[in-house]
Design an enzyme around this catalytic site. Structure first.
Site, PDB file in Angstrom:
ATOM      1  N   ASP A  55       0.578   0.494  13.584  1.00 59.48           N
ATOM      2  CA  ASP A  55       1.079   1.728  14.210  1.00 59.48           C
ATOM      3  C   ASP A  55       1.363   1.537  15.696  1.00 59.48           C
ATOM      4  O   ASP A  55       2.047   2.363  16.304  1.00 59.48           O
ATOM      5  CB  ASP A  55       0.081   2.869  14.008  1.00 59.48           C
TER       6      ASP A  55
ATOM      7  N   GLN B 203       0.821  -1.200   0.000  1.00 61.98           N
ATOM      8  CA  GLN B 203       0.000   0.000   0.000  1.00 61.98           C
ATOM      9  C   GLN B 203       0.861   1.259   0.000  1.00 61.98           C
ATOM     10  O   GLN B 203       2.060   1.216   0.278  1.00 61.98           O
ATOM     11  CB  GLN B 203      -0.919  -0.001   1.229  1.00 61.98           C
TER      12      GLN B 203
ATOM     13  N   ASP C  99      -7.913  -4.220  13.852  1.00 61.19           N
ATOM     14  CA  ASP C  99      -7.624  -2.796  13.627  1.00 61.19           C
ATOM     15  C   ASP C  99      -7.142  -2.660  12.193  1.00 61.19           C
ATOM     16  O   ASP C  99      -5.951  -2.518  11.929  1.00 61.19           O
ATOM     17  CB  ASP C  99      -6.567  -2.326  14.623  1.00 61.19           C
ATOM     18  N   SER C 100      -8.078  -2.706  11.274  1.00 58.31           N
ATOM     19  CA  SER C 100      -7.739  -2.760   9.851  1.00 58.31           C
ATOM     20  C   SER C 100      -7.861  -1.395   9.194  1.00 58.31           C
ATOM     21  O   SER C 100      -8.433  -0.460   9.754  1.00 58.31           O
ATOM     22  CB  SER C 100      -8.662  -3.742   9.129  1.00 58.31           C
ATOM     23  N   SER C 101      -7.330  -1.307   7.980  1.00 53.84           N
ATOM     24  CA  SER C 101      -7.567  -0.126   7.149  1.00 53.84           C
ATOM     25  C   SER C 101      -8.929  -0.277   6.489  1.00 53.84           C
ATOM     26  O   SER C 101      -9.693  -1.197   6.782  1.00 53.84           O
ATOM     27  CB  SER C 101      -6.453   0.030   6.116  1.00 53.84           C
TER      28      SER C 101
ATOM     29  N   ASP D  65      -0.342 -12.763   6.887  1.00 46.57           N
ATOM     30  CA  ASP D  65      -1.765 -12.576   6.624  1.00 46.57           C
ATOM     31  C   ASP D  65      -2.557 -13.006   7.854  1.00 46.57           C
ATOM     32  O   ASP D  65      -2.364 -14.106   8.380  1.00 46.57           O
ATOM     33  CB  ASP D  65      -2.155 -13.414   5.405  1.00 46.57           C
TER      34      ASP D  65
END
Length: 305
Positions: A100, A45, A169-171, A151
């Site tokens: 993060d 990404q 806690d995904s995008s 993954d």
């Protein structure tokens, strides 16, 4: 790098970063870049870190805001303390995504937790966060943390029945993390839980946008439908995050214990405990309020459990 040229998924123009895509129909967000700290495309990404006068350091993945120094506490404290304080004795916690480190930071504040696993597919996010986002990346320093670069679907398959709480806690659901919003992934999460386990997933959007039918498929209601087919108890909660579209983030939670009541924390924090945990957003009173929704949203979501 020519900042006037848009990256594959990120638009930077005239000193501003513009969060604008087909996914957010009819609206966009724009943040002034006071300093461009980082901009590179990883294997997975496009990663951008900027300094903004109002919000401080900000992280974007594929053009979508992930966090800002100013308001990340609202997101990270909610996605962690809502589920962990709804569980009677969380000892083993898995975080899927969360490169993060902010979720790790908050999980580590719970003394009952003995092991914390983070499964992140993009190691570059961790590397960048450690350099530019020390206020969240401090979570990696806890000795209970074990990092797995792989993954999340594969990791869950190899770790059945191991976790008390799983936090996703995904995008955004429109990109790399889209599989984390599907039923097969939630089935794997259920199988990876210990008896009485709890899951909490960020649901990507807010009820205002979903009410208008601007997202396809509607993410919150879709996640609720998935969880209701797999778990006896589900709930939706919200957190006020000013840098997110419409200023809100929604979480979908579920438990394998039919007696779980998410709306009332099993363990209430005293004011002293909240201070000792350095909480900026969450407290036990706010916990209950997170599950209160406007009338139109209640109709849209249906029964909470």
């Amino acid at each position: 790098m020519d900042e006037s040229v848009p990256a594959p998924s990120t638009l930077i123009k005239d000193g501003w970063i513009i969060e604008c895509s087909d996914y957010h129909v009819g609206c966009s967000q724009t943040f002034r870049i006071d300093e461009l700290l980082y901009h590179e495309k990883s294997e997975f990404q496009d990663i951008v870190v900027i300094k903004n006068e109002l919000f401080g350091t900000m992280l974007f993945l594929d053009g979508a805001i992930q966090l800002s120094e100013r308001d990340e506490c609202a997101y990270h404290e909610s996605i962690v303390h809502l589920p962990l304080l709804s569980h009677p004795n969380p000892k083993s916690v898995l975080v899927v995504g969360g490169g993060d480190g902010g979720v790790l930071r908050e999980v580590a504040k719970h003394s009952t937790v003995e092991e914390i696993h983070l499964c992140e597919i993009d190691e570059k996010v961790i590397e960048v966060s450690k350099k530019y986002l020390p206020m969240t990346a401090v979570g990696f320093s806890d000795p209970r943390v074990k990092v797995h670069i792989q993954d999340g679907n594969v990791f869950l398959e190899d770790n059945k029945g191991k976790f008390d709480v799983i936090i996703t806690d995904s995008s955004d659901s429109s990109g790399l993390a889209s599989v984390l919003f599907e039923k097969p992934y939630h089935q794997k999460m259920k199988e990876a839980l210990k008896p009485g386990g709890i899951i909490c997933s960020q649901a990507d959007e807010v009820s205002w946008t979903e009410q208008q039918g601007r997202f396809s498929p509607p993410c919150i209601t879709k996640l609720l439908e998935v969880c209701r087919t797999l778990f006896p108890v589900t709930a939706t909660a919200t957190s006020n995050v000013p840098t997110f579209p419409c200023g809100l983030c929604t979480f979908v939670m579920a438990s394998t214990n039919k007696d779980t009541v998410f709306e009332r924390p099993l363990r209430k924090l005293t004011e002293r405990e909240a201070e000792d945990m350095n909480l900026q957003y969450y407290d036990s009173e706010l916990h209950a309020g997170a599950f209160v929704h406007p009338r139109f949203a209640r109709k849209m979501f249906g029964a909470q459990s």
